[in-house]
Design a protein around this motif. Structure first.
Motif, PDB file in Angstrom:
ATOM      1  N   GLN A  93       0.821  -1.201   0.000  1.00 49.51           N
ATOM      2  CA  GLN A  93       0.000   0.000   0.000  1.00 49.51           C
ATOM      3  C   GLN A  93       0.864   1.264   0.000  1.00 49.51           C
ATOM      4  O   GLN A  93       0.527   2.254  -0.660  1.00 49.51           O
ATOM      5  N   ASN A  94       1.974   1.221   0.717  1.00 43.45           N
ATOM      6  CA  ASN A  94       2.876   2.375   0.747  1.00 43.45           C
ATOM      7  C   ASN A  94       3.489   2.629  -0.628  1.00 43.45           C
ATOM      8  O   ASN A  94       3.633   3.778  -1.054  1.00 43.45           O
ATOM      9  N   ILE A  95       3.832   1.544  -1.303  1.00 42.03           N
ATOM     10  CA  ILE A  95       4.403   1.668  -2.644  1.00 42.03           C
ATOM     11  C   ILE A  95       3.381   2.255  -3.604  1.00 42.03           C
ATOM     12  O   ILE A  95       3.676   3.155  -4.395  1.00 42.03           O
ATOM     13  N   LEU A  96       2.149   1.756  -3.544  1.00 44.37           N
ATOM     14  CA  LEU A  96       1.103   2.223  -4.448  1.00 44.37           C
ATOM     15  C   LEU A  96       0.707   3.670  -4.189  1.00 44.37           C
ATOM     16  O   LEU A  96       0.238   4.369  -5.093  1.00 44.37           O
ATOM     17  N   LYS A  97       0.883   4.121  -2.940  1.00 46.64           N
ATOM     18  CA  LYS A  97       0.533   5.494  -2.593  1.00 46.64           C
ATOM     19  C   LYS A  97       1.672   6.473  -2.845  1.00 46.64           C
ATOM     20  O   LYS A  97       1.469   7.684  -2.819  1.00 46.64           O
ATOM     21  N   ASP A  98       2.861   5.960  -3.077  1.00 47.92           N
ATOM     22  CA  ASP A  98       4.030   6.814  -3.289  1.00 47.92           C
ATOM     23  C   ASP A  98       3.881   7.597  -4.594  1.00 47.92           C
ATOM     24  O   ASP A  98       3.735   7.018  -5.675  1.00 47.92           O
ATOM     25  N   LYS A  99       3.924   8.914  -4.522  1.00 50.12           N
ATOM     26  CA  LYS A  99       3.663   9.757  -5.692  1.00 50.12           C
ATOM     27  C   LYS A  99       4.688   9.568  -6.810  1.00 50.12           C
ATOM     28  O   LYS A  99       4.311   9.448  -7.982  1.00 50.12           O
ATOM     29  N   PRO A 100       5.997   9.557  -6.529  1.00 51.96           N
ATOM     30  CA  PRO A 100       6.966   9.315  -7.609  1.00 51.96           C
ATOM     31  C   PRO A 100       6.742   7.967  -8.298  1.00 51.96           C
ATOM     32  O   PRO A 100       6.918   7.850  -9.517  1.00 51.96           O
ATOM     33  N   THR A 101       6.354   6.945  -7.514  1.00 49.48           N
ATOM     34  CA  THR A 101       6.081   5.628  -8.093  1.00 49.48           C
ATOM     35  C   THR A 101       4.868   5.683  -9.014  1.00 49.48           C
ATOM     36  O   THR A 101       4.870   5.104 -10.112  1.00 49.48           O
ATOM     37  N   LYS A 102       3.832   6.386  -8.581  1.00 48.67           N
ATOM     38  CA  LYS A 102       2.630   6.522  -9.405  1.00 48.67           C
ATOM     39  C   LYS A 102       2.960   7.160 -10.746  1.00 48.67           C
ATOM     40  O   LYS A 102       2.519   6.695 -11.799  1.00 48.67           O
ATOM     41  N   ILE A 138       6.953  20.053 -22.642  1.00 46.56           N
ATOM     42  CA  ILE A 138       7.843  19.584 -21.581  1.00 46.56           C
ATOM     43  C   ILE A 138       7.743  20.493 -20.368  1.00 46.56           C
ATOM     44  O   ILE A 138       7.650  20.028 -19.225  1.00 46.56           O
ATOM     45  N   TYR A 139       7.742  21.800 -20.619  1.00 44.79           N
ATOM     46  CA  TYR A 139       7.616  22.752 -19.510  1.00 44.79           C
ATOM     47  C   TYR A 139       6.272  22.585 -18.802  1.00 44.79           C
ATOM     48  O   TYR A 139       6.197  22.645 -17.568  1.00 44.79           O
ATOM     49  N   PHE A 140       5.221  22.364 -19.580  1.00 40.56           N
ATOM     50  CA  PHE A 140       3.893  22.206 -19.003  1.00 40.56           C
ATOM     51  C   PHE A 140       3.827  20.958 -18.115  1.00 40.56           C
ATOM     52  O   PHE A 140       3.351  21.014 -16.976  1.00 40.56           O
ATOM     53  N   VAL A 141       4.327  19.822 -18.649  1.00 37.18           N
ATOM     54  CA  VAL A 141       4.270  18.567 -17.896  1.00 37.18           C
ATOM     55  C   VAL A 141       5.145  18.641 -16.652  1.00 37.18           C
ATOM     56  O   VAL A 141       4.736  18.200 -15.567  1.00 37.18           O
ATOM     57  N   GLU A 142       6.330  19.211 -16.788  1.00 40.36           N
ATOM     58  CA  GLU A 142       7.206  19.328 -15.621  1.00 40.36           C
ATOM     59  C   GLU A 142       6.579  20.231 -14.559  1.00 40.36           C
ATOM     60  O   GLU A 142       6.733  19.996 -13.363  1.00 40.36           O
ATOM     61  N   GLY A 143       5.872  21.265 -14.991  1.00 40.96           N
ATOM     62  CA  GLY A 143       5.187  22.139 -14.049  1.00 40.96           C
ATOM     63  C   GLY A 143       4.113  21.396 -13.268  1.00 40.96           C
ATOM     64  O   GLY A 143       3.972  21.579 -12.049  1.00 40.96           O
ATOM     65  N   ARG A 144       3.374  20.529 -13.974  1.00 36.90           N
ATOM     66  CA  ARG A 144       2.343  19.728 -13.312  1.00 36.90           C
ATOM     67  C   ARG A 144       2.959  18.721 -12.344  1.00 36.90           C
ATOM     68  O   ARG A 144       2.420  18.476 -11.256  1.00 36.90           O
ATOM     69  N   ILE A 145       4.094  18.143 -12.733  1.00 30.73           N
ATOM     70  CA  ILE A 145       4.777  17.185 -11.860  1.00 30.73           C
ATOM     71  C   ILE A 145       5.277  17.881 -10.597  1.00 30.73           C
ATOM     72  O   ILE A 145       5.140  17.361  -9.487  1.00 30.73           O
ATOM     73  N   GLY A 200       5.496  18.411  -5.203  1.00 36.40           N
ATOM     74  CA  GLY A 200       6.035  19.391  -4.271  1.00 36.40           C
ATOM     75  C   GLY A 200       7.458  19.731  -4.684  1.00 36.40           C
ATOM     76  O   GLY A 200       8.204  18.869  -5.171  1.00 36.40           O
ATOM     77  N   HIS A 201       7.853  20.976  -4.509  1.00 33.53           N
ATOM     78  CA  HIS A 201       9.165  21.427  -4.993  1.00 33.53           C
ATOM     79  C   HIS A 201      10.319  20.656  -4.346  1.00 33.53           C
ATOM     80  O   HIS A 201      11.285  20.284  -5.021  1.00 33.53           O
ATOM     81  N   GLU A 202      10.222  20.401  -3.062  1.00 37.02           N
ATOM     82  CA  GLU A 202      11.314  19.724  -2.351  1.00 37.02           C
ATOM     83  C   GLU A 202      11.543  18.309  -2.875  1.00 37.02           C
ATOM     84  O   GLU A 202      12.681  17.900  -3.142  1.00 37.02           O
ATOM     85  N   THR A 203      10.459  17.545  -3.023  1.00 32.66           N
ATOM     86  CA  THR A 203      10.577  16.169  -3.531  1.00 32.66           C
ATOM     87  C   THR A 203      11.090  16.159  -4.954  1.00 32.66           C
ATOM     88  O   THR A 203      11.961  15.351  -5.317  1.00 32.66           O
ATOM     89  N   ALA A 204      10.568  17.070  -5.792  1.00 34.17           N
ATOM     90  CA  ALA A 204      10.995  17.141  -7.189  1.00 34.17           C
ATOM     91  C   ALA A 204      12.480  17.470  -7.286  1.00 34.17           C
ATOM     92  O   ALA A 204      13.207  16.898  -8.105  1.00 34.17           O
ATOM     93  N   ALA A 205      12.943  18.392  -6.441  1.00 38.74           N
ATOM     94  CA  ALA A 205      14.352  18.782  -6.454  1.00 38.74           C
ATOM     95  C   ALA A 205      15.249  17.611  -6.056  1.00 38.74           C
ATOM     96  O   ALA A 205      16.305  17.385  -6.658  1.00 38.74           O
ATOM     97  N   LYS A 206      14.826  16.846  -5.043  1.00 37.62           N
ATOM     98  CA  LYS A 206      15.602  15.682  -4.619  1.00 37.62           C
ATOM     99  C   LYS A 206      15.665  14.629  -5.721  1.00 37.62           C
ATOM    100  O   LYS A 206      16.703  13.988  -5.926  1.00 37.62           O
ATOM    101  N   MET A 207      14.542  14.440  -6.425  1.00 36.07           N
ATOM    102  CA  MET A 207      14.512  13.464  -7.508  1.00 36.07           C
ATOM    103  C   MET A 207      15.453  13.867  -8.643  1.00 36.07           C
ATOM    104  O   MET A 207      16.157  13.026  -9.215  1.00 36.07           O
ATOM    105  N   LYS A 208      15.483  15.154  -8.959  1.00 41.84           N
ATOM    106  CA  LYS A 208      16.369  15.635 -10.020  1.00 41.84           C
ATOM    107  C   LYS A 208      17.834  15.461  -9.637  1.00 41.84           C
ATOM    108  O   LYS A 208      18.667  15.105 -10.470  1.00 41.84           O
ATOM    109  N   GLN A 209      18.147  15.708  -8.362  1.00 46.01           N
ATOM    110  CA  GLN A 209      19.505  15.510  -7.881  1.00 46.01           C
ATOM    111  C   GLN A 209      19.908  14.041  -7.969  1.00 46.01           C
ATOM    112  O   GLN A 209      21.006  13.698  -8.402  1.00 46.01           O
ATOM    113  N   ALA A 210      18.987  13.178  -7.528  1.00 48.43           N
ATOM    114  CA  ALA A 210      19.255  11.747  -7.583  1.00 48.43           C
ATOM    115  C   ALA A 210      19.421  11.265  -9.022  1.00 48.43           C
ATOM    116  O   ALA A 210      20.239  10.385  -9.319  1.00 48.43           O
TER     117      ALA A 210
END
Length: 260
Positions: free
Chosen positions: A3-12, A231-238, A243-253
């Motif tokens: 359930q945690n995996i399915l609820k994880d936003k990056p995974t979705k 691309i800009y539109f989709v990235e903006g929606r993502i 959330g900015h913090e999670t997105a920034a961490k994902m880009k760094q990773a």
């Protein structure tokens, strides 16, 4: 845990992108058997020009090119947030499932048809449904092999160029790395598929391969530039969804940078 995996936003997001990426690629392969006139699509007469000594050329494209630009947009977005390993994973998945689909098509073509089925399309101008079915799904093996090879190589090129540009630009100039990587990879894609399917498979001359390659690439390059705002539109929606913090961490990773 599940359930945690399915609820994880990056995974979705990754699951959605993977599903659409594979479906889009498979549909593009299936409709790629139809050739259409780009000029007629816009109500114009077919052009008549020459390239590399080949005369009477016009802008005739496979219907598959209508969808392929979306593949490279998705590649760049996945690359941005999940990194090259994720792009390779969805690319290998797409290739495996496309190969599986074509295997099933060939098996379906070999299944003996019911006697009454032959004439069921007569009222629609199709005298033999079995021949029509085989004609649509029975693409030549060289075309299939060329298409899958071009897809795999161009994806690897796209990922490589994207990350080389990003190492220089950082988080800025999304348009440069997205459009730049696509322009390079689309050129590779256009040449490889024509070389394998028609130079090796059909014995086309080098002049004709280069001429058709340039025509196809001109269309793909134009679409890559036109679709850059997507691309800009989709990235903006993502960014908004994650959330900015999670997105920034994902880009760094994705760039192999450990966040603090």
């Amino acid at each position: 845990m599940i359930q945690n995996i399915l609820k994880d936003k990056p995974t979705k997001i990754f699951v959605i992108f993977t599903a659409f990426f594979v479906a889009n690629a498979l549909i593009a392969e299936c409709i790629g058997t139809k050739i259409f006139s780009l000029e007629k699509l816009f109500g114009m007469q077919p052009s008549d020009f020459s390239l590399f000594g080949e005369k009477h050329l016009s802008i005739s494209l496979t219907c598959g090119v209508l969808l392929w630009p979306l593949e490279f947009i998705m590649t760049d977005i996945v690359n941005e947030y999940y990194g090259p390993k994720a792009v390779r994973r969805i690319s290998y998945t797409a290739i495996a499932l496309i190969a599986y689909a074509f295997l099933m098509f060939y098996l379906a073509m070999g299944v003996p048809p019911a006697a009454f089925w032959y004439g069921t399309g007569v009222q629609d101008g199709i005298p033999d449904m079995s021949k029509a079915f085989n004609g649509i799904f029975g693409q030549g093996m060289w075309i299939i092999f060329g298409s899958l090879t071009a897809f795999l190589v161009s994806q690897i090129v796209d990922v490589t160029v994207f990350h080389k540009i990003k190492k220089v630009t950082g988080e800025k100039k999304v348009w440069l790395r997205a459009t730049g990587s696509t322009l390079v990879s689309q050129l590779v894609d256009s040449f490889i598929v024509l070389f394998i399917a028609f130079k090796i498979g059909k014995g086309w001359s080098w002049q004709l391969v280069f001429a058709i390659c340039l025509v196809n690439y001109a269309y793909k390059a134009t679409m890559a530039i036109i679709l850059t705002p997507v691309i800009y539109f989709v990235e903006g929606r993502i960014e908004k969804y994650l959330g900015h913090e999670t997105a920034a961490k994902m880009k760094q990773a994705a760039m192999g940078i450990e966040s603090e």
